[in-house]
Motif scaffolding. Structure first.
Motif, PDB file in Angstrom:
ATOM      1  N   LYS A  72       1.021  -1.301   0.174  1.00  0.00           N
ATOM      2  CA  LYS A  72       0.161  -0.089   0.077  1.00  0.00           C
ATOM      3  C   LYS A  72       0.822   1.118  -0.032  1.00  0.00           C
ATOM      4  O   LYS A  72       1.810   1.040   0.453  1.00  0.00           O
ATOM      5  N   GLU A  73       0.116   2.575  -0.497  1.00  0.00           N
ATOM      6  CA  GLU A  73       0.910   3.632  -0.318  1.00  0.00           C
ATOM      7  C   GLU A  73       0.575   4.413   0.820  1.00  0.00           C
ATOM      8  O   GLU A  73      -0.696   4.217   1.202  1.00  0.00           O
ATOM      9  N   ILE A  74       1.451   5.248   1.404  1.00  0.00           N
ATOM     10  CA  ILE A  74       1.117   6.058   2.338  1.00  0.00           C
ATOM     11  C   ILE A  74       1.520   7.560   1.757  1.00  0.00           C
ATOM     12  O   ILE A  74       2.311   7.773   1.096  1.00  0.00           O
ATOM     13  N   ARG A  82       3.430  10.441  -2.326  1.00  0.00           N
ATOM     14  CA  ARG A  82       3.192   9.192  -1.648  1.00  0.00           C
ATOM     15  C   ARG A  82       4.380   8.204  -1.826  1.00  0.00           C
ATOM     16  O   ARG A  82       4.873   8.221  -3.035  1.00  0.00           O
ATOM     17  N   SER A  84       5.813   4.087  -0.264  1.00  0.00           N
ATOM     18  CA  SER A  84       5.393   2.721   0.122  1.00  0.00           C
ATOM     19  C   SER A  84       5.216   2.793   1.810  1.00  0.00           C
ATOM     20  O   SER A  84       5.828   3.545   2.543  1.00  0.00           O
ATOM     21  N   GLU A  85       4.302   1.921   2.008  1.00  0.00           N
ATOM     22  CA  GLU A  85       3.847   2.029   3.554  1.00  0.00           C
ATOM     23  C   GLU A  85       5.150   1.416   4.438  1.00  0.00           C
ATOM     24  O   GLU A  85       5.192   1.664   5.460  1.00  0.00           O
ATOM     25  N   HIS A  86       6.097   0.910   3.842  1.00  0.00           N
ATOM     26  CA  HIS A  86       7.370   0.414   4.683  1.00  0.00           C
ATOM     27  C   HIS A  86       8.352   1.493   4.582  1.00  0.00           C
ATOM     28  O   HIS A  86       9.429   0.838   5.171  1.00  0.00           O
ATOM     29  N   PRO A  88       8.049   4.710   6.305  1.00  0.00           N
ATOM     30  CA  PRO A  88       7.152   5.615   7.155  1.00  0.00           C
ATOM     31  C   PRO A  88       8.156   6.821   7.988  1.00  0.00           C
ATOM     32  O   PRO A  88       7.560   7.867   7.833  1.00  0.00           O
TER      33      PRO A  88
END
Length: 443
Positions: A72-74, A82, A84-86, A88
């Protein structure tokens, strides 16, 4: 600093500013003057990703396409940008990052791609080009330094040894390798759960006390002085200079820069108990002591060579991204806390990207056509993505750049101009790069 904004005027402005309600009137001028100061010490950190990182799973995600994959993207700290969710921590520091999404090259082989990206030139012809670390060390190093001007941590050189060499610049600007991942036994455990990144031969051999060491050095100096006296130029002179530098470092307080045990355990844990994370911490310590160029490699993992994820891509990239995010994210904050981020430019890249399409082994293959690198820190206008790839990620549709453009932009951010040159042994100036400077990403 120009005469129109002298140090005296700067101090006067500061005094007046602190005594007034707001300093907003003079601060932009001060910042610009400091940035343009030709005597300002600049530094560069290269975060080298051996194997070729997947842009589609890091900084150029395609969540609404079948090529997007599992992640998922954040939303980052910058509206509309945006990751990657990895990632942060890097998302929180995104205002310091310029994501170059339009990189396109033509070398999809590990060895050739590594040489191209690390030197700016294709691996052909009679000239042995220096790696970017050696080139920049030559440009940025002070005349007399106790510490080496070029340090490479966690290096993996198996794809192309020449891509890590000083080339025609000679050993004076060659990297000091620390904790190389391609040398068995170069990394051990320090007993506290962290990898031990030691500089080999920095301490005297067992059984050799200081008096005996000095006697050996006197004999060496006697033999060397006779030999080098008639060979001050060329390889003999350069090697002599390197050995003298090694001896100075052995007896210098600067050698403590490599001792990570002096750092708080909490900070070391934040960087990550791995070679890359501790290498990033060492990079900050070296920059703090004036080293102009430091490289930290994320070169290997438990399943193979770094980011070479032909199979099981998502598990591997999730783990690699965790290591990257802890190390790089903490490095950015640590540099900022020490007042070093504005004078340190960071470049994140590998030898190529990876295919947007996912192969039958749940992996991604070599892909130089459309991929991503990142510039950050000093001299960079962060908080943006430059360039754009198509909806499926297979082509650059806006802001296409090549390696020469990327390196020219890096040189400009470091205050070297867009096409600085190194002098070859024959007296011929050879540009580090001759690309187009991407002015939009420069501060």
């Amino acid at each position: 600093m120009s005469q129109s904004y002298s140090r005296r005027r700067m101090l006067q402005s500061m005094a007046a500013g602190f005594g007034s309600v707001s300093a907003s009137g003079w601060f932009p001028g001060l910042a610009q003057a400091l940035a343009n100061d030709p005597n300002r010490r600049r530094h560069c950190i290269l975060l080298w990703m051996s194997g070729g990182p997947s842009q589609t799973d890091t900084f150029d995600m395609k969540p609404n396409h079948e090529n997007g994959g599992e992640f998922k993207e954040i939303q980052t700290a910058v509206p509309g940008l945006r990751f990657s969710e990895h990632l942060p921590k890097l998302a929180a520091m995104s205002d310091k990052l310029a994501v170059m999404r339009g990189l396109s090259t033509k070398e999809g082989d590990h060895g050739r791609g590594t040489y191209l990206m690390r030197t700016g030139y294709k691996p052909m012809g009679p000239i042995q080009y220096p790696c970017i670390g050696s080139s920049l060390a030559n440009q940025l190093a002070e005349e007399k330094m106790t510490l080496p001007s070029n340090v490479s941590i966690g290096t993996y050189r198996a794809f192309n040894q020449d891509a890590f060499s000083p080339g025609f610049l000679g050993p004076r600007f060659g990297p000091l390798f620390v904790g190389a991942s391609d040398v068995p036994g170069s990394v051990s455990n320090d007993g506290d759960g962290f990898p031990s990144l030691e500089v080999q031969s920095l301490r005297r051999a067992d059984g050799i006390d200081e008096q005996r060491m000095q006697q050996r050095l006197k004999i060496w100096q006697s033999l060397q002085s006779e030999f080098v006296s008639s060979r001050t130029a060329g390889a003999a002179g350069m090697h002599h200079e390197v050995y003298e530098g090694a001896v100075r470092l052995m007896h210098s307080d600067d050698a403590k820069a490599f001792d990570l045990s002096q750092e708080p355990k909490k900070l070391r844990e934040a960087y990550g108990a791995n070679v890359f994370g501790q290498g990033c911490l060492m990079a900050r310590r070296l920059i703090q002591r004036g080293v102009p160029f430091v490289e930290v490699s994320l070169g290997t993992n438990s399943g193979g060579v770094g980011w070479d994820t032909h199979s099981d891509n998502f598990r591997a990239v999730a783990n690699l991204s965790k290591t990257l995010d802890d190390g790089w994210g903490t490095l950015m904050q640590d540099l900022q806390d020490h007042g070093l981020l504005e004078s340190t430019t960071i470049l994140w890249m590998g030898e190529f990207g990876r295919t947007p399409a996912i192969n039958p082994s749940a992996g991604r293959d070599h892909f130089p056509n459309a991929w991503t690198s990142v510039l950050a820190g000093g001299g960079i206008a962060g908080g943006q993505a430059y360039g754009k790839t198509s909806e499926d990620g297979t082509n650059v549709v806006d802001g296409k750049i090549g390696v020469q453009d990327l390196l020219s932009t890096l040189c400009s951010a470091l205050g070297l101009g867009g096409a600085p040159s190194n002098m070859s042994p024959s007296g011929r100036p050879i540009p580090i790069s001759e690309g187009s400077v991407i002015k939009e990403v420069l501060a």
